[in-house]
Design a protein around this motif. Structure first.
Motif, short mmCIF file in Angstrom:
data_model
loop_
_atom_site.label_atom_id
_atom_site.label_comp_id
_atom_site.label_asym_id
_atom_site.label_seq_id
_atom_site.Cartn_x
_atom_site.Cartn_y
_atom_site.Cartn_z
N THR A 1 -56.07 0.86 31.66
CA THR A 1 -56.99 1.82 31.53
C THR A 1 -56.15 3.22 31.64
O THR A 1 -55.05 3.30 32.31
CB THR A 1 -57.90 1.68 32.74
N GLY B 1 -56.93 1.68 27.72
CA GLY B 1 -55.65 2.54 26.96
C GLY B 1 -54.94 1.37 26.34
O GLY B 1 -54.14 1.65 25.52
N HIS C 1 -59.50 4.87 24.60
CA HIS C 1 -58.54 5.98 24.56
C HIS C 1 -58.23 6.19 23.28
O HIS C 1 -58.13 5.46 22.39
CB HIS C 1 -57.36 5.89 25.35
N GLU C 2 -58.01 7.65 22.80
CA GLU C 2 -57.53 7.88 21.43
C GLU C 2 -56.32 7.33 21.11
O GLU C 2 -56.25 7.11 19.87
CB GLU C 2 -57.67 9.51 21.12
N CYS D 1 -55.01 4.23 22.40
CA CYS D 1 -55.35 2.86 22.62
C CYS D 1 -54.14 2.08 21.71
O CYS D 1 -54.41 2.33 20.55
CB CYS D 1 -56.56 2.36 22.64
N ASP E 1 -57.08 7.51 31.74
CA ASP E 1 -57.83 8.60 31.79
C ASP E 1 -59.39 8.21 31.69
O ASP E 1 -60.23 8.85 31.07
CB ASP E 1 -57.55 9.50 30.67
N ARG F 1 -60.49 5.67 30.48
CA ARG F 1 -60.85 4.62 29.28
C ARG F 1 -59.96 3.65 29.25
O ARG F 1 -58.95 3.35 29.68
CB ARG F 1 -60.67 5.62 27.98
#
Length: 345
Positions: free
Chosen positions: A312, A318, A248-249, A251, A314, A316
């Protein structure tokens, strides 16, 4: 929030019958007490934030209960009596102690260039706990989902913001669904005092931004399982392009006992290619911790390196929560001292 799993109780939350049930042989006191060990460990873990302290607290509870069992007169259920003992054990342990936390609870995110610093004492941190120590192996799926959500690392950390008695009230009322009257009796308090403590506890948790949802997540679905398989493959091959696609962007990466933590997939990848380059060639062995997927990470030479607890978000990855106290944690999770494939079932 529905009542969480209560292994060792009757359908209405009462005590297990001493005769073992209809037509059964009488049960020994030690068996009656042991039936509650898992749920008591989950309660003490939420109170204390440490698997090791929780197990010590439950053992002390069992010892006190065993010594007093001949004086237990059945005015309350055996379960209520054990929770009363466990609560007082936890409150005694919490006197004068600092609250446990996660790295992100203590400071802003660091940069890749920030020195990792010196590790802080174990008592600083919320630690991971194996699912089998705190979650019943069978039970109502909805109750199991609530139990899983309320041992999540972020939620346990949020609980530590509460004063100890408020913490006990909130867990008993909101996680275990005890009535205000039952909690008042356990704490030798009044219903009004319990309701006031619960209101203050709810306000504190709301301000922290992390509460257990009424609709807790279900066990990993096929998409999440596939995500984790892709993560293991990318991490073990040390394929940063593949790993980047899974993160995730926003993360985060944390590594207790160090206070340093990172946010953002770009910084995570830079860390792995820089200070974390020793992770190349690692092997990941699946375990389960805090109601989440987790892995025992071994270095390329087969030595233990971390327990990774994965969140996790979305679709992805996290959060990578990596706990480096392998000398204590790997035995707790039943992992071998050197990599040699998955641990025996």
């Amino acid at each position: 929030m529905k009542r969480s799993s209560t292994s060792g109780t009757t359908a209405d939350g009462g005590a297990v019958p001493a005769d073992g049930g209809a037509g059964g042989a009488p049960r020994e006191p030690v068996d009656l007490l042991e039936a509650y060990r898992t749920e008591l460990t989950g309660y003490c873990y939420r109170m204390l934030g440490s698997a090791f302290e929780a197990e010590d607290a439950v053992q002390e509870t069992m010892v006190r209960a065993w010594r007093s069992y001949d004086r237990f007169e059945g005015r309350s259920s055996l379960r209520s009596w054990l929770y009363r003992i466990a609560t007082h054990v936890c409150l005694d342990l919490l006197k004068g102690s600092q609250r446990r936390a996660r790295p992100m609870d203590l400071a802003s995110p660091s940069s890749v260039d920030t020195p990792i610093g010196t590790g802080l004492p174990e008592t600083t941190w919320i630690g991971p706990v194996p699912d089998q120590r705190v979650l019943a192996s069978a039970g109502d799926p909805a109750e199991t989902a609530v139990a899983r959500e309320t041992v999540r690392l972020a939620f346990v950390s949020a609980l530590q913001r509460l004063a100890p008695r408020q913490r006990a009230v909130l867990i008993l009322r909101e996680v275990l669904s005890w009535s205000a009257r039952e909690v008042a009796e356990l704490l030798d308090s009044s219903v009004a005092s319990v309701n006031s403590a619960l209101q203050r506890a709810r306000a504190t948790l709301a301000a922290s931004g992390d509460t257990a949802a009424d609709t807790a997540p279900q066990p990993l679905d096929d998409a999440q399982q596939a995500l984790l398989r892709r993560y293991v493959d990318a991490f073990e091959r040390f394929d940063m392009d593949a790993l980047t696609a899974l993160l995730h962007e926003d993360c985060t990466l944390s590594m207790p006992p160090y206070a340093l933590w990172l946010r953002g997939r770009e910084d995570l990848v830079k860390w792995l290619l820089g200070p974390g380059c020793g992770c190349e060639g690692s092997r990941l062995v699946p375990v389960a911790a805090n109601g989440r997927a987790a892995f025992g990470q071994y270095r390329a030479d087969g030595t233990p390196w971390a327990i990774q607890v994965i969140e996790t978000a979305d679709g992805r990855i996290g959060a990578l929560q990596c706990f480096l106290d392998t000398e204590r944690l790997f035995p707790l999770f039943g992992l071998p001292a050197r990599y040699g494939g998955p641990p025996p079932a």
